[in-house]
Design a protein around this motif. Sequence first.
Motif, PDB file in Angstrom:
ATOM      1  N   MET A   1       0.818  -1.219   0.000  1.00 44.46           N
ATOM      2  CA  MET A   1       0.000   0.000   0.000  1.00 44.46           C
ATOM      3  C   MET A   1       0.852   1.270   0.000  1.00 44.46           C
ATOM      4  O   MET A   1       0.320   2.368  -0.108  1.00 44.46           O
ATOM      5  N   ASP A   2       2.153   1.098   0.122  1.00 45.21           N
ATOM      6  CA  ASP A   2       3.085   2.229   0.119  1.00 45.21           C
ATOM      7  C   ASP A   2       3.853   2.190  -1.211  1.00 45.21           C
ATOM      8  O   ASP A   2       4.735   1.355  -1.401  1.00 45.21           O
ATOM      9  N   LYS A   3       3.515   3.086  -2.119  1.00 46.51           N
ATOM     10  CA  LYS A   3       4.130   3.069  -3.450  1.00 46.51           C
ATOM     11  C   LYS A   3       5.641   3.189  -3.381  1.00 46.51           C
ATOM     12  O   LYS A   3       6.367   2.489  -4.113  1.00 46.51           O
ATOM     13  N   ASP A   4       6.149   4.061  -2.518  1.00 47.71           N
ATOM     14  CA  ASP A   4       7.595   4.228  -2.409  1.00 47.71           C
ATOM     15  C   ASP A   4       8.258   2.940  -1.943  1.00 47.71           C
ATOM     16  O   ASP A   4       9.343   2.581  -2.411  1.00 47.71           O
ATOM     17  N   ASP A   5       7.627   2.250  -0.995  1.00 47.95           N
ATOM     18  CA  ASP A   5       8.159   0.989  -0.496  1.00 47.95           C
ATOM     19  C   ASP A   5       8.134  -0.079  -1.593  1.00 47.95           C
ATOM     20  O   ASP A   5       9.067  -0.878  -1.726  1.00 47.95           O
ATOM     21  N   LEU A   6       7.067  -0.059  -2.394  1.00 47.92           N
ATOM     22  CA  LEU A   6       6.953  -0.993  -3.512  1.00 47.92           C
ATOM     23  C   LEU A   6       8.078  -0.772  -4.525  1.00 47.92           C
ATOM     24  O   LEU A   6       8.734  -1.723  -4.967  1.00 47.92           O
ATOM     25  N   ILE A   7       8.317   0.475  -4.874  1.00 45.70           N
ATOM     26  CA  ILE A   7       9.379   0.804  -5.830  1.00 45.70           C
ATOM     27  C   ILE A   7      10.739   0.416  -5.266  1.00 45.70           C
ATOM     28  O   ILE A   7      11.587  -0.153  -5.971  1.00 45.70           O
ATOM     29  N   ALA A   8      10.952   0.698  -3.976  1.00 46.62           N
ATOM     30  CA  ALA A   8      12.223   0.346  -3.337  1.00 46.62           C
ATOM     31  C   ALA A   8      12.435  -1.167  -3.348  1.00 46.62           C
ATOM     32  O   ALA A   8      13.548  -1.651  -3.601  1.00 46.62           O
ATOM     33  N   GLY A   9      11.369  -1.906  -3.082  1.00 44.49           N
ATOM     34  CA  GLY A   9      11.460  -3.369  -3.101  1.00 44.49           C
ATOM     35  C   GLY A   9      11.789  -3.887  -4.490  1.00 44.49           C
ATOM     36  O   GLY A   9      12.621  -4.798  -4.643  1.00 44.49           O
ATOM     37  N   PHE A  10      11.156  -3.324  -5.500  1.00 46.18           N
ATOM     38  CA  PHE A  10      11.444  -3.726  -6.882  1.00 46.18           C
ATOM     39  C   PHE A  10      12.898  -3.439  -7.234  1.00 46.18           C
ATOM     40  O   PHE A  10      13.576  -4.281  -7.843  1.00 46.18           O
ATOM     41  N   ASN A  11      13.380  -2.272  -6.825  1.00 45.51           N
ATOM     42  CA  ASN A  11      14.766  -1.914  -7.133  1.00 45.51           C
ATOM     43  C   ASN A  11      15.757  -2.849  -6.440  1.00 45.51           C
ATOM     44  O   ASN A  11      16.829  -3.145  -6.984  1.00 45.51           O
ATOM     45  N   LYS A  12      15.403  -3.337  -5.248  1.00 40.37           N
ATOM     46  CA  LYS A  12      16.269  -4.304  -4.559  1.00 40.37           C
ATOM     47  C   LYS A  12      16.390  -5.595  -5.376  1.00 40.37           C
ATOM     48  O   LYS A  12      17.473  -6.179  -5.467  1.00 40.37           O
ATOM     49  N   VAL A  13      15.271  -6.015  -5.941  1.00 41.03           N
ATOM     50  CA  VAL A  13      15.285  -7.232  -6.767  1.00 41.03           C
ATOM     51  C   VAL A  13      16.170  -7.024  -7.996  1.00 41.03           C
ATOM     52  O   VAL A  13      16.989  -7.883  -8.347  1.00 41.03           O
ATOM     53  N   ILE A  14      16.013  -5.872  -8.648  1.00 45.80           N
ATOM     54  CA  ILE A  14      16.809  -5.597  -9.851  1.00 45.80           C
ATOM     55  C   ILE A  14      18.284  -5.440  -9.496  1.00 45.80           C
ATOM     56  O   ILE A  14      19.168  -5.918 -10.227  1.00 45.80           O
ATOM     57  N   ASP A  15      18.569  -4.794  -8.363  1.00 47.73           N
ATOM     58  CA  ASP A  15      19.962  -4.657  -7.936  1.00 47.73           C
ATOM     59  C   ASP A  15      20.605  -6.028  -7.711  1.00 47.73           C
ATOM     60  O   ASP A  15      21.795  -6.220  -7.977  1.00 47.73           O
ATOM     61  N   ASN A  16      19.815  -6.966  -7.222  1.00 49.51           N
ATOM     62  CA  ASN A  16      20.345  -8.286  -6.899  1.00 49.51           C
ATOM     63  C   ASN A  16      20.452  -9.197  -8.117  1.00 49.51           C
ATOM     64  O   ASN A  16      21.431  -9.925  -8.286  1.00 49.51           O
ATOM     65  N   TYR A  17      19.421  -9.138  -9.001  1.00 50.99           N
ATOM     66  CA  TYR A  17      19.363 -10.077 -10.117  1.00 50.99           C
ATOM     67  C   TYR A  17      19.548  -9.426 -11.491  1.00 50.99           C
ATOM     68  O   TYR A  17      19.545 -10.127 -12.506  1.00 50.99           O
ATOM     69  N   SER A  18      19.653  -8.110 -11.519  1.00 53.56           N
ATOM     70  CA  SER A  18      19.854  -7.332 -12.757  1.00 53.56           C
ATOM     71  C   SER A  18      18.600  -7.190 -13.612  1.00 53.56           C
ATOM     72  O   SER A  18      18.388  -6.167 -14.256  1.00 53.56           O
ATOM     73  N   THR A  19      17.740  -8.217 -13.639  1.00 53.06           N
ATOM     74  CA  THR A  19      16.547  -8.167 -14.477  1.00 53.06           C
ATOM     75  C   THR A  19      15.524  -9.166 -13.942  1.00 53.06           C
ATOM     76  O   THR A  19      15.795  -9.896 -12.985  1.00 53.06           O
ATOM     77  N   ILE A  20      14.340  -9.183 -14.541  1.00 53.19           N
ATOM     78  CA  ILE A  20      13.364 -10.231 -14.272  1.00 53.19           C
ATOM     79  C   ILE A  20      12.802 -10.713 -15.611  1.00 53.19           C
ATOM     80  O   ILE A  20      12.785  -9.977 -16.594  1.00 53.19           O
ATOM     81  N   HIS A  21      12.358 -11.951 -15.612  1.00 54.20           N
ATOM     82  CA  HIS A  21      11.794 -12.569 -16.811  1.00 54.20           C
ATOM     83  C   HIS A  21      10.294 -12.810 -16.692  1.00 54.20           C
ATOM     84  O   HIS A  21       9.627 -13.086 -17.695  1.00 54.20           O
ATOM     85  N   GLY A  22       9.775 -12.721 -15.481  1.00 52.07           N
ATOM     86  CA  GLY A  22       8.350 -12.929 -15.262  1.00 52.07           C
ATOM     87  C   GLY A  22       7.884 -12.205 -14.023  1.00 52.07           C
ATOM     88  O   GLY A  22       8.665 -11.961 -13.088  1.00 52.07           O
ATOM     89  N   LEU A  23       6.601 -11.846 -14.012  1.00 56.23           N
ATOM     90  CA  LEU A  23       5.983 -11.144 -12.888  1.00 56.23           C
ATOM     91  C   LEU A  23       4.657 -11.813 -12.572  1.00 56.23           C
ATOM     92  O   LEU A  23       3.850 -12.048 -13.471  1.00 56.23           O
ATOM     93  N   VAL A  24       4.445 -12.115 -11.287  1.00 57.63           N
ATOM     94  CA  VAL A  24       3.183 -12.702 -10.836  1.00 57.63           C
ATOM     95  C   VAL A  24       2.599 -11.812  -9.748  1.00 57.63           C
ATOM     96  O   VAL A  24       3.163 -11.702  -8.650  1.00 57.63           O
ATOM     97  N   ASN A  25       1.478 -11.162 -10.047  1.00 58.41           N
ATOM     98  CA  ASN A  25       0.807 -10.303  -9.077  1.00 58.41           C
ATOM     99  C   ASN A  25      -0.296 -11.103  -8.391  1.00 58.41           C
ATOM    100  O   ASN A  25      -1.411 -11.213  -8.889  1.00 58.41           O
ATOM    101  N   CYS A  26       0.047 -11.672  -7.238  1.00 59.86           N
ATOM    102  CA  CYS A  26      -0.853 -12.580  -6.532  1.00 59.86           C
ATOM    103  C   CYS A  26      -1.489 -11.941  -5.295  1.00 59.86           C
ATOM    104  O   CYS A  26      -2.615 -12.262  -4.938  1.00 59.86           O
ATOM    105  N   ALA A  27      -0.768 -11.053  -4.627  1.00 66.11           N
ATOM    106  CA  ALA A  27      -1.198 -10.541  -3.326  1.00 66.11           C
ATOM    107  C   ALA A  27      -2.526  -9.779  -3.404  1.00 66.11           C
ATOM    108  O   ALA A  27      -2.795  -9.081  -4.390  1.00 66.11           O
ATOM    109  N   GLN A  28      -3.309  -9.922  -2.350  1.00 66.52           N
ATOM    110  CA  GLN A  28      -4.582  -9.194  -2.266  1.00 66.52           C
ATOM    111  C   GLN A  28      -5.128  -9.305  -0.851  1.00 66.52           C
ATOM    112  O   GLN A  28      -5.114 -10.382  -0.260  1.00 66.52           O
ATOM    113  N   ALA A  29      -5.587  -8.200  -0.303  1.00 68.19           N
ATOM    114  CA  ALA A  29      -6.308  -8.201   0.976  1.00 68.19           C
ATOM    115  C   ALA A  29      -7.650  -7.522   0.763  1.00 68.19           C
ATOM    116  O   ALA A  29      -7.792  -6.668  -0.114  1.00 68.19           O
TER     117      ALA A  29
END
Length: 249
Positions: free
Chosen positions: A63-91
Amino acid sequence: MKFKDKTILVTGGAGGIGKGIVTALAKQGARVAFFDINEDKGKATEEEINEITECMFVKVNLMDKDDLIAGFNKVIDNYSTIHGLVNCAQASKNVSFMDTTEAEFELSFGTGFWPTFHLMKLSYPHLKENQGTIVNFASGAGLEGMPTQTSYAAAKEAIRGISRVAATEWGQDNININIICPIAESEGVRAWRERMPEAYDKMVNEIPLKRLGDCEQDIGRVVAFYLSEEAKFITGQTIMVDGGSVKLR
């Protein structure tokens, strides 16, 4: 090992259907990164999946856009890229239409629709480069107009809408996008079964296959299929993984 050397990002991966997806992908060779707000469950799942394949848990408040962007950037920093995205979460909260307030919509859209929208946009350059795939999650609650599901149904149908638009626009980039509507025996459903066994039995009896799906075997492996090369000519579709409960026309 169809996902060898591929990185897939999953939201809500610490438990339930999300964990089933993470597990199914890991067993097919993917490097898996996943978001969840529950740190204890997230770390436990990360440790478990690391026994199978490389895995990265990132604590994110969707629910925090900045936190979401930061989390995505951590993934890219670690793996350089992604090949697939699964949007599963929901409350969401289940209340009648007349009792639904803006707060229920903020929760449903804040944890489901908006993170899906933002992550699709953030992922686009990587998926374009890799000819990648998105799997988004909707629900029979929206398709069928189930009682007490006003905000949840609205968020899920909004996800279906943007998924179809993006599938059309991004097809030229060889990005395919599909939507899955599941019924599964998650932790939440099992807790509901304990509280309301008669309602649970009624629901199961109305499913043609007379059971709920397994989070990994029935849902996770279908997600894996739609992320794979075998499904690259399928896009913009809503797939019911619900034992035959809803039959689309």
